[in-house]
Write a protein that holds these residues in place. Structure first.
Motif, PDB file in Angstrom:
ATOM      1  N   LYS A  96      36.875 -44.582  25.446  1.00 42.27           N
ATOM      2  CA  LYS A  96      36.271 -43.247  25.534  1.00 42.27           C
ATOM      3  C   LYS A  96      37.324 -42.216  25.943  1.00 42.27           C
ATOM      4  CE  LYS A  96      32.682 -40.608  27.953  1.00 42.27           C
ATOM      5  NZ  LYS A  96      31.642 -40.649  29.024  1.00 42.27           N
ATOM      6  N   THR A  97      38.180 -42.577  26.895  1.00 40.31           N
ATOM      7  CA  THR A  97      39.233 -41.669  27.344  1.00 40.31           C
ATOM      8  C   THR A  97      40.186 -41.340  26.208  1.00 40.31           C
ATOM      9  OG1 THR A  97      39.089 -42.553  29.598  1.00 40.31           O
ATOM     10  CG2 THR A  97      41.109 -41.383  28.997  1.00 40.31           C
ATOM     11  N   ALA A  98      40.573 -42.363  25.446  1.00 40.11           N
ATOM     12  CA  ALA A  98      41.476 -42.126  24.320  1.00 40.11           C
ATOM     13  C   ALA A  98      40.839 -41.206  23.286  1.00 40.11           C
ATOM     14  CB  ALA A  98      41.861 -43.460  23.689  1.00 40.11           C
ATOM     15  N   ALA A  99      39.564 -41.416  23.022  1.00 42.41           N
ATOM     16  CA  ALA A  99      38.872 -40.570  22.055  1.00 42.41           C
ATOM     17  C   ALA A  99      38.815 -39.120  22.540  1.00 42.41           C
ATOM     18  CB  ALA A  99      37.463 -41.100  21.817  1.00 42.41           C
ATOM     19  N   GLU A 100      38.550 -38.920  23.830  1.00 40.10           N
ATOM     20  CA  GLU A 100      38.491 -37.565  24.383  1.00 40.10           C
ATOM     21  C   GLU A 100      39.848 -36.870  24.310  1.00 40.10           C
ATOM     22  OE1 GLU A 100      34.933 -38.386  27.681  1.00 40.10           O
ATOM     23  OE2 GLU A 100      37.039 -38.361  28.296  1.00 40.10           O
ATOM     24  N   LEU A 101      40.928 -37.634  24.479  1.00 40.24           N
ATOM     25  CA  LEU A 101      42.270 -37.050  24.430  1.00 40.24           C
ATOM     26  C   LEU A 101      42.835 -36.991  23.022  1.00 40.24           C
ATOM     27  CD1 LEU A 101      43.840 -38.769  27.597  1.00 40.24           C
ATOM     28  CD2 LEU A 101      43.061 -36.398  27.377  1.00 40.24           C
ATOM     29  N   GLY A 102      42.154 -37.623  22.076  1.00 39.20           N
ATOM     30  CA  GLY A 102      42.643 -37.637  20.699  1.00 39.20           C
ATOM     31  C   GLY A 102      43.912 -38.438  20.534  1.00 39.20           C
ATOM     32  N   LEU A 103      44.022 -39.522  21.312  1.00 40.72           N
ATOM     33  CA  LEU A 103      45.225 -40.354  21.293  1.00 40.72           C
ATOM     34  C   LEU A 103      44.860 -41.809  21.038  1.00 40.72           C
ATOM     35  CD1 LEU A 103      47.036 -38.804  24.397  1.00 40.72           C
ATOM     36  CD2 LEU A 103      47.708 -38.541  21.990  1.00 40.72           C
ATOM     37  N   PRO A 104      45.824 -42.617  20.585  1.00 44.00           N
ATOM     38  CA  PRO A 104      45.523 -44.034  20.334  1.00 44.00           C
ATOM     39  C   PRO A 104      45.171 -44.764  21.634  1.00 44.00           C
ATOM     40  CG  PRO A 104      47.586 -43.377  19.281  1.00 44.00           C
ATOM     41  CD  PRO A 104      47.187 -42.262  20.184  1.00 44.00           C
ATOM     42  N   VAL A 105      44.394 -45.821  21.493  1.00 43.57           N
ATOM     43  CA  VAL A 105      44.063 -46.681  22.631  1.00 43.57           C
ATOM     44  C   VAL A 105      45.266 -47.584  22.920  1.00 43.57           C
ATOM     45  CG1 VAL A 105      42.497 -48.447  23.531  1.00 43.57           C
ATOM     46  CG2 VAL A 105      41.629 -46.676  21.978  1.00 43.57           C
ATOM     47  N   PRO A 106      45.796 -47.559  24.135  1.00 41.54           N
ATOM     48  CA  PRO A 106      46.926 -48.441  24.432  1.00 41.54           C
ATOM     49  C   PRO A 106      46.508 -49.899  24.423  1.00 41.54           C
ATOM     50  CG  PRO A 106      46.145 -47.374  26.432  1.00 41.54           C
ATOM     51  CD  PRO A 106      45.386 -46.756  25.301  1.00 41.54           C
TER      52      PRO A 106
END
Length: 305
Positions: free
Chosen positions: A212-222
């Protein structure tokens, strides 16, 4: 899936000889990473969990870089606010160079208020400071000359070499479970490095929150690179146990779950805060890791048996 081990670099049992023995045995068994922890000023609150003396992780890894040839060397984890980020970047780059590009940088914001106070570092802003420090560290690894002007650090035209051998820098594993730690992992990390968690928490809360955090930041999931306990018991412990605790079959089930979740590396942690680190305890832990490598995992093939 690769397998690492958190090696105790603290307590009366930690000596150059025992650290060298850990490194030699783990490399011989085929483990892929040897990692050590970080406390700069062990106050009583720290010593209740991790007995003095506490060897500096960068000094230990520099020493072990010269006694090993293949095993990866890293921190689990460097406490980011404790050192100026240029110093941290340069020490980490030096270890990477001295080891032939085998360094992994595990990092987190820290947890011990009295240790922060002893070092003159404000505890309340450790998250924001960690974010800025990570940005500075990665810039120092990527460039020969760096300028930076931020809330906590400001400088112009610093020459930061030698640069790390790995380009643009060593892998970064970001620890912590808080919302701020998850944002830090997504923004700066190659991997999220949670520690001492249950399977239920990881699959039901931790990973969904990371996604969810990655989606909110528009970045890949580590990537997921967890540090799990290693405590082998004669009988199964059942539900509710930490990942890595229980019978060999339960530990195998835990590793199979992490493999299915796509974890490229799992760090096994035989250290338990508050328990004395005696030579006998070290030998039992090494024997458990040998048993695991013989019966549960196949380090050479990077898979479970």
């Amino acid at each position: 899936m690769k397998f690492g081990v958190n090696v105790p670099n603290y307590g009366p049992g930690a000596t150059p000889e025992t650290l060298g023995e850990w490194a030699g045995r783990l490399e011989e068994l085929g483990y892929h990473h040897l990692l050590v922890s970080d406390h700069v000023a062990p106050t009583p609150e720290v010593q209740r969990l991790f007995a003095a003396p506490f060897y500096d992780p960068f000094a230990v890894l520099s020493y072990l870089a010269g006694t090993t040839r293949t095993i990866g060397l890293g921190t689990t984890v460097t406490v980011l606010p404790y050192r100026h980020p240029v110093l941290t970047a340069r020490m980490a780059a030096a270890v990477d160079r001295l080891s032939g590009g085998r360094f992994v940088f595990g990092a987190a914001a820290g947890w011990a208020p009295a240790e922060f106070a002893a070092l003159g570092v404000p505890y309340a802003r450790r998250g924001a400071r960690s974010d800025e420090y990570l940005a500075v560290i990665k810039a120092c690894w990527a460039n020969e000359v760096v300028s930076h002007h931020g809330e906590f650090v400001s400088f112009d035209h610093l020459h930061t070499g030698p640069l790390p051998l790995q380009r643009p820098g060593p892998p970064v594993w970001v620890g912590g479970h808080s919302p701020g730690a998850l944002r830090r992992a997504v923004r700066f990390g190659d991997a999220w490095h949670p520690t001492s968690v249950t399977a239920r928490w990881l699959t039901g809360h931790g990973l969904p929150a990371l996604e969810k955090t990655a989606a909110e930041l528009g970045l890949p999931v580590p990537a997921l690179v967890p540090r799990i306990k290693l405590r082998v018991t004669a009988r199964p412990l059942g539900n509710g146990r930490l990942l890595g605790e229980g019978s060999l079959e339960e530990i195998r089930e835990d590793l199979a779950l992490l493999d299915a979740l796509g974890a490229p590396t799992v760090v096994l942690d035989p250290t338990f805060p508050g328990e004395p680190r005696t030579p006998e305890r070290n030998e039992r832990d090494l024997e458990a890791l040998e048993t695991l490598a013989r019966t549960v995992i196949d380090p050479e093939q990077q898979r479970l048996r």
